[in-house]
Design a protein around this motif. Structure first.
Motif: not given
Length: 191
Positions: A62-72
């Motif tokens: 699960f990506p960290r809150p600071a990581a930018k991801t366009r995938d939900p």
């Protein structure tokens, strides 16, 4: 014949042009993997019928809150502790809880004690019911807190819904499926 062909083509288009979501199922309570596998298959079936593909991920990914991801990304935690207090006699709030804000959320809980009890009460399969609870709560994470009168997003479940569950009839209605895809599109759109 022509209408049947158009319907079939639209159905194929819906299934191939859909959205994709990442879902991690976290299992701190040690729920059997066979139950989780059944639940994932049911959840996939519900979402595939709405034109959404689920990609199962590991909780650690699960990506960290600071990581930018366009995938939900969404997380469903399988809880074996006592569920929250009942809202109604057959409320899904007992079996699951989505942590949502106005625009949705990213985390939900599924309460195995309540799912097991409901399965036993209605002579159902706990893995299948878990899958529909996961589908319902994931629906809240994407669509918000509202319920629908029928389908997978209805609030109260009883024997009629459990019978429909056994026959795999519970789905997103057309309006909810469209809203689901649009909500996912807005989450993936560049900002």
């Amino acid at each position: 014949m022509r209408m049947l062909l158009v319907t079939a083509l639209c159905s194929v288009e819906l299934l191939t042009a859909g959205q994709q979501v990442n879902v991690a199922v976290c299992n701190p309570g040690g729920v059997r993997e066979s139950v989780i596998a059944d639940a994932k298959a049911e959840t996939e079936l519900v979402y595939r019928s709405a034109g959404v593909e689920i990609k199962w991920r590991e909780c650690e990914a699960f990506p960290r809150p600071a990581a930018k991801t366009r995938d939900p990304w969404f997380v469903i935690r399988l809880r074996t502790d006592k569920p929250p207090v009942k809202v109604g006699a057959a409320s899904l709030d007992v079996m699951g809880k989505a942590f949502v804000e106005d625009s949705g959320g990213y985390m939900a809980d599924a309460y195995l004690q309540a799912i097991q009890a409901t399965s036993e009460l209605h002579h159902g399969d706990p893995g299948v019911l878990l899958g529909f609870v996961m589908a319902h709560e994931l629906g809240h994470l994407i669509l918000g807190a509202e319920h629908t009168p029928d389908g997978v997003m209805q609030a109260a479940w009883g024997q009629r819904q459990m019978n429909a569950l056994r026959q795999r009839w519970l789905r997103f209605d057309d309006e909810s499926a469209t809203r689901l895809r649009r909500a996912l599109e807005s989450r993936t759109a560049p900002k």
